[in-house]
Motif scaffolding. Structure first.
Motif, short mmCIF file in Angstrom:
data_model
loop_
_atom_site.label_atom_id
_atom_site.label_comp_id
_atom_site.label_asym_id
_atom_site.label_seq_id
_atom_site.Cartn_x
_atom_site.Cartn_y
_atom_site.Cartn_z
N LEU A 99 76.96 34.14 148.13
CA LEU A 99 76.94 33.21 147.00
C LEU A 99 75.95 33.60 145.90
N PRO A 100 74.70 33.99 146.25
CA PRO A 100 73.76 34.35 145.16
C PRO A 100 74.21 35.58 144.37
N ILE A 102 77.39 36.20 143.45
CA ILE A 102 78.57 35.92 142.63
C ILE A 102 78.27 34.78 141.65
N GLU A 103 77.01 34.68 141.25
CA GLU A 103 76.57 33.70 140.27
C GLU A 103 76.71 32.27 140.77
N GLN A 104 76.44 32.05 142.06
CA GLN A 104 76.45 30.72 142.64
C GLN A 104 75.09 30.42 143.27
N GLN A 105 74.02 30.74 142.54
CA GLN A 105 72.67 30.54 143.05
C GLN A 105 72.36 29.08 143.32
N SER A 106 72.84 28.17 142.46
CA SER A 106 72.53 26.75 142.65
C SER A 106 73.16 26.21 143.94
N LEU A 107 74.39 26.64 144.22
CA LEU A 107 75.03 26.21 145.47
C LEU A 107 74.30 26.81 146.66
N TRP A 108 73.88 28.06 146.55
CA TRP A 108 73.12 28.69 147.63
C TRP A 108 71.82 27.94 147.89
#
Length: 408
Positions: A99-100, A102-108
């Motif tokens: 996730l971090p 693929i530009e999904q840091q906030s979800l991670w």
């Protein structure tokens, strides 16, 4: 007295114009639809490329591939299929740790830190539990009140797939390639509770887990002896629409048991054992004799966070868009997890080097009735054997010395 002459369309002329416009629309609509699907297919390919780049960056940072079957164990170990709010029993798919990347840091951040929020809008404290009940890395992937597991990640969805909403949680259209053998995909080298490494389980895993990703085991690029450009890392899958599709659900009898002839060993020894159960009048659907109600939560692509082959796994056994086949009530421990898509004629695959290509339904796939390779197989099924599934099977194995010399 002079008269004023009025100009305009007659009724016949108006009808002719309307008819011409209708014909033009009829001619243009297929072209517009084809253009839209081409755009969706391009977007789907771009999503896959972003996932491939995420895998590459993950390996660059951690010197290994994201593990397919990772996470945490609750304080008291129990069978992997038991629900837990205090750990996920190593059931997280490889889509979680990337996730971090693929530009999904906030979800991670939501997943990797404890939190108290629930899907229904309450906090756990409000319903009588401790303030921070969700542990780092979350509960088991079927817990619907854990917000991250219900979150749709745009990069994990193909725009051509219309699946949406319950009973699925967060859906995915991209699955880890586990090779060309369906045997014991859910266990890896562990016992039922994932706490020990009995010799038998280790040997079973070594023999059957021949894909780019090895369930519940660490892996690195150096393990891909056939070469990254010759090995499929991930494949496209549909998300089940609740329509009795052979690509999205397995069959079962009306008594909520396996359909006739379908068992763990029968699909291992003949991946096409489910063929007689397909509706001959509608070959993309199971025969209506089989009742799918009790399996509604276990379907293709229903949980992007769950490493179960039902949800995020695929195999190079049957060619794309053939049926998935498995016995009732196994949670996908042994499953012919076929790749599929809503595109016409095939599906996308992600190669180990990050390249994305479209594979036709007619790809050469050997003998679809041949048994999978496993520890106690005989003849062409013994460990180390070449894939019995032709070019397609060889693309799914990482170290069987089957190098592909031709372009797909």
């Amino acid at each position: 007295m002079s008269s004023v002459k009025r100009h305009g369309f007659t009724l016949v002329e108006l009808l002719v114009v309307i008819a011409i416009i209708g014909i033009l629309v009829g001619l243009l609509l297929p072209a517009v639809q084809a253009a839209r699907e081409a755009a969706r297919r391009m977007s789907c390919s771009n999503n896959f490329k972003q996932i491939g780049l995420g895998i590459q960056n993950y390996h660059s940072n951690y010197k290994q591939l994201p593990t397919h079957g990772t996470g945490t164990q609750p304080g008291v170990p129990d069978a992997y299929f038991r629900t837990s709010t205090q750990g996920n029993r190593y059931r997280l798919s490889m889509l979680v740790p990337i996730l971090p990347f693929i530009e999904q840091q906030s979800l991670w951040e939501q997943i990797s830190n404890p939190n108290a929020q629930r899907t229904d809008g309450d906090t756990m404290a409000a319903v009588g539990t401790p303030t921070n009940p969700w542990p780092p890395m979350g509960p088991t992937p079927e817990v619907i009140q854990y917000i991250p597991w219900t979150t749709e990640v745009p990069t994990y969805r193909c725009p051509s797939d219309p699946g949406f909403g319950l009973p699925a949680l967060g859906r995915t259209n991209y699955a880890a390639c586990l090779g060309d053998s369906c045997w014991r995909l859910y266990f890896g080298p562990y016992n039922n509770d994932r706490t020990a490494k009995p010799q038998g389980a280790v040997l079973q895993a070594q023999a059957a887990h021949r894909g780019f990703f090895k369930p519940l085991q660490e892996s690195k690029f150096r393990d891909i002896l056939d070469g990254l450009s010759n090995t499929i890392a991930m494949g496209e899958i549909i998300s089940y629409l609740g329509d009795n599709s052979i690509r999205g659900q397995v069959t079962e009898s009306a008594a909520n048991s396996s359909a006739p002839g379908v068992s763990l060993t029968s699909i291992r020894d003949n991946p096409s054992v489910c063929l007689p159960l397909i509706n001959p009048q509608r070959p993309r659907f199971w025969d209506p004799t089989y009742n799918m109600i009790s399996r509604r939560l276990f379907a293709r692509g229903y949980r992007w966070a769950d490493q179960g082959p039902f949800f995020t796994g695929c195999l190079t056994i049957l060619p794309p868009n053939r049926e998935i086949c498995g016995p009732y009530n196994t949670l996908g421990t042994t499953l012919i997890a076929t790749m599929s898509s809503q595109h016409t004629g095939g599906c996308h695959v992600l190669m180990g080097d990050g390249a994305v290509t479209f594979v036709s339904d007619s790809v050469e796939a050997g003998d679809s009735t041949a048994g999978s390779v496993w520890l106690n197989g005989t003849g062409a099924q013994i460990p180390g054997s070449p894939s019995p599934y032709g070019l397609w099977g060889s693309l799914g194995t990482r170290a069987a010395s089957e190098v592909v010399d031709e372009a797909l």
